[in-house]
Design a protein around this motif. Structure first.
Motif, PDB file in Angstrom:
ATOM      1  N   GLY A 422     -72.137   6.437 102.789  1.00 17.77           N
ATOM      2  CA  GLY A 422     -71.828   6.651 101.697  1.00 17.77           C
ATOM      3  C   GLY A 422     -71.988   8.057 101.073  1.00 17.77           C
ATOM      4  O   GLY A 422     -71.201   8.666 100.138  1.00 17.77           O
ATOM      5  N   GLN A 425     -69.247  10.327 101.978  1.00 18.02           N
ATOM      6  CA  GLN A 425     -68.078  10.292 101.152  1.00 18.02           C
ATOM      7  C   GLN A 425     -68.326  10.774  99.704  1.00 18.02           C
ATOM      8  O   GLN A 425     -67.116  11.196  99.130  1.00 18.02           O
ATOM      9  N   THR A 446     -63.832   3.750 100.050  1.00 17.60           N
ATOM     10  CA  THR A 446     -64.894   3.092 100.297  1.00 17.60           C
ATOM     11  C   THR A 446     -65.320   2.289 101.689  1.00 17.60           C
ATOM     12  O   THR A 446     -66.005   1.731 101.705  1.00 17.60           O
ATOM     13  N   ILE A 449     -68.816   1.460 103.790  1.00 21.29           N
ATOM     14  CA  ILE A 449     -69.920   1.932 102.837  1.00 21.29           C
ATOM     15  C   ILE A 449     -70.432   0.750 102.360  1.00 21.29           C
ATOM     16  O   ILE A 449     -69.747  -0.366 101.756  1.00 21.29           O
ATOM     17  N   LYS A 454     -70.604   1.818  97.102  1.00 25.64           N
ATOM     18  CA  LYS A 454     -69.436   1.522  96.518  1.00 25.64           C
ATOM     19  C   LYS A 454     -69.352   1.604  94.944  1.00 25.64           C
ATOM     20  O   LYS A 454     -68.517   2.176  94.411  1.00 25.64           O
ATOM     21  N   ILE A 457     -69.322   5.051  93.778  1.00 21.51           N
ATOM     22  CA  ILE A 457     -68.047   5.728  93.951  1.00 21.51           C
ATOM     23  C   ILE A 457     -67.064   5.098  93.077  1.00 21.51           C
ATOM     24  O   ILE A 457     -66.288   5.662  92.583  1.00 21.51           O
ATOM     25  N   TYR A 458     -67.166   3.780  92.809  1.00 23.14           N
ATOM     26  CA  TYR A 458     -66.258   3.124  91.738  1.00 23.14           C
ATOM     27  C   TYR A 458     -66.591   3.775  90.410  1.00 23.14           C
ATOM     28  O   TYR A 458     -65.395   4.095  89.762  1.00 23.14           O
ATOM     29  N   SER A 475     -56.043   0.958  99.552  1.00 17.59           N
ATOM     30  CA  SER A 475     -57.235   0.153 100.139  1.00 17.59           C
ATOM     31  C   SER A 475     -56.653  -0.976 100.864  1.00 17.59           C
ATOM     32  O   SER A 475     -55.618  -1.492 100.422  1.00 17.59           O
ATOM     33  N   GLU A 480     -60.929  -5.334  95.903  1.00 16.94           N
ATOM     34  CA  GLU A 480     -61.253  -3.715  95.512  1.00 16.94           C
ATOM     35  C   GLU A 480     -59.857  -3.324  94.553  1.00 16.94           C
ATOM     36  O   GLU A 480     -60.086  -2.683  93.446  1.00 16.94           O
TER      37      GLU A 480
END
Length: 519
Positions: A422, A425, A446, A449, A454, A457-458, A475, A480
């Motif tokens: 994570g 990223q 993601t 992760i 997640k 990051i979202y 994705s 997601e």
């Protein structure tokens, strides 16, 4: 179920300045599928490296018993001789060897004279490929495969050995739903044959679906082990929320942030327009890996691309970014209404396009360098002072992103290869955000992760869209895409097969279009 095939007691593992594992306990029964869950950095992979001999006996404290006997593995070959096979999250394949050669690397099929029996090698490799559902010839070089297919080669490689305990670290992270389902069925078959499995995964729906027990780690400690009881129709009684509560130590009420709309005057302006984009295979020029694709992404919009493995999503993204295929590309790209040439990566960056690769370890990061220099890689020109990189400015930028992106590291000089997935990223995203692109192409942003990372990051992706950036979001996880995107394109066999507004999109609708051959 019979007694335990594996017992790990009081496992403690330290690195300089860091206690990665502290008094961890784990018991796996024979013929059981046992999941290990936890946030990135919880110690899951470290525990498995201890078990498999990657971290040899003597480098940790505690006891390991396998099939009732104490074991002390000095290396990974010693654990494999006992029937413990691990498939790491980082692929361990030789790209320029064939699939068959990789499957039997170190486990060569030889004749009575000690010479490699290639006929037997190819025959067994073909059988293993069929078993894992990979429709490739055993002679195919691994370099010609995408990351998802390479993962299947890793699994075939593990199955080629006399395995009693199979360890899978994020086995479906690179796979689409269809291929993931096939792999999960294979793990069940192995269980029915008496092979125990340890599965590390952030896909909690898969964990609930196939496992018998779940051990949760947090901050290097064992929190609890849960038994997955099932209803008469085989549905698991253990909820995802219950697993998440154990992982993060709190309730996680929302999986996706509420979309913040972009309020700029140019909200309807098309930031990215791809027209008639066609990509030919670099060897077989008659084969189209991307076939006449046209799409748009407006400012402040998150547009998704859904598709099964081999649909051409990554090939589309990488070629638009100038990463591969070179002169085997036709079509045009426009950024803010201006036609741009993106046949090379520098040209794409100069045009205002950024690409977050699906394979961050291979293409997105310099793992042996630090956070500081990784973040500055895509924007060194803006950090120059009299022709030399201003190291003070570079450090200030890295410190700012370490704080704003919540990158968990003691300093910006921490080696990126030591960070959790994570946090790695977040470094990749920081690099491209600092480059200040107009268009961000996010390919599996993601993958691998945990749920907490997640969400962070979202939130970053939502914030970028709210600032007016155009985001193209690729994705393999349909929930997601449904949770993050304003519109979703679907691809199959290199072509676009549909476009669905968020209000009309369901997993069923997307899957139907993803399996269609023509729009």
């Amino acid at each position: 179920m019979t007694g335990p095939v594996l017992e790990m007691r009081g496992i403690t593992k330290t690195f300089p300045g860091v206690t990665a594992l502290s008094e961890v306990n784990l018991t796996v029964r024979a013929g059981e599928i046992h999941a290990i869950c936890g946030e990135n950095g919880a110690g899951k992979s470290t525990l498995m490296k201890v078990l498999s001999g990657v971290h040899p006996h003597g480098s940790y404290e505690g006891e390991i018993r396998f099939e009732g006997e104490p074991v002390a593995f000095r290396d990974i070959r010693a654990s494999e001789r006992r029937g413990i096979v691990i498939i790491h999250q980082e692929l361990a394949l030789v790209p320029y060897l064939s699939i068959a050669e990789n499957i039997f690397l170190g486990n060569e099929q030889t004749s009575a004279r000690g010479v490699i029996d290639w006929n037997e090698t190819l025959r067994k490799a073909a059988r293993l490929l069929k078993r894992v559902g990979l429709r490739e010839k055993p002679q195919t070089p691994v370099a010609d495969l995408g990351v998802g297919k390479q993962q299947l080669v890793e699994i075939a490689k593990a199955l080629a050995k006399e395995v009693k305990l199979l360890i899978l670290d994020e086995p479906t992270a690179a796979l689409n739903d269809e291929d993931s389902a096939g792999l999960l069925d294979l793990i069940r078959e192995l269980r029915d044959q008496g092979v125990a499995s340890i599965v590390i995964s952030h896909k909690l729906d898969e964990i609930r679906r196939i496992t018998d027990s779940v051990t949760i780690l947090r901050d290097g400690r064992t929190i609890e082990t849960l038994t997955v009881r099932r209803t008469p129709d085989a549905a698991p009684e253990l909820s995802e929320d219950r697993i998440i509560r154990g992982m993060v130590g709190r309730e996680l009420d929302q999986r996706f942030p509420e979309r913040t709309p972009y309020g700029g005057r140019d909200a309807d302006r098309v930031a990215l327009r791809v027209k008639g984009w066609t990509v030919r295979h670099p060897v077989d020029h008659q084969r189209l890996v991307v076939d006449d694709v046209s799409l748009t992404v407006r400012r402040g919009e998150i547009a998704g691309i859904a598709g099964l493995m081999g649909a051409g999503r990554t090939e589309l993204a990488m070629s638009v970014f100038g990463r591969s295929y070179g002169h085997y590309v036709d079509g045009t790209v426009e950024v803010d209404g201006r036609e741009v040439v993106t046949r090379t990566v520098p040209a794409a960056i100069a045009a205002g396009i950024a690409y977050v690769t699906e394979d961050r370890k291979r293409y997105g990061l310099n793992l042996i360098d630090n956070i500081n220099r990784n973040i500055s890689l895509a924007s060194l020109a803006g950090m120059r002072r009299r022709g030399v990189v201003d190291e003070h400015h570079e450090r200030r930028v890295a410190e700012r992103y370490r704080a704003s992106m919540n990158i968990k590291a003691p300093t910006v000089f921490e080696q990126v290869g030591r960070l959790s997935g994570g946090n790695q990223q977040k470094v990749v995203l920081s690099k491209w955000i600092h480059a200040d692109p107009e268009v961000l192409i996010l390919d599996e942003p993601t993958r691998g992760i945990d749920v907490g990372a997640k969400y962070e990051i979202y939130t970053v992706i939502d914030r970028l869209a709210a600032q007016g950036k155009a985001v193209l979001f690729i994705s393999s996880e349909l929930p997601e895409l449904l949770g993050m995107c304003d519109r979703i394109y679907t691809m199959a066999e290199g072509r676009l097969t549909g476009e669905v507004a968020r209000a009309d999109a369901t997993q069923e609708v997307l899957m139907r279009q993803m399996t269609s051959n023509r729009s």
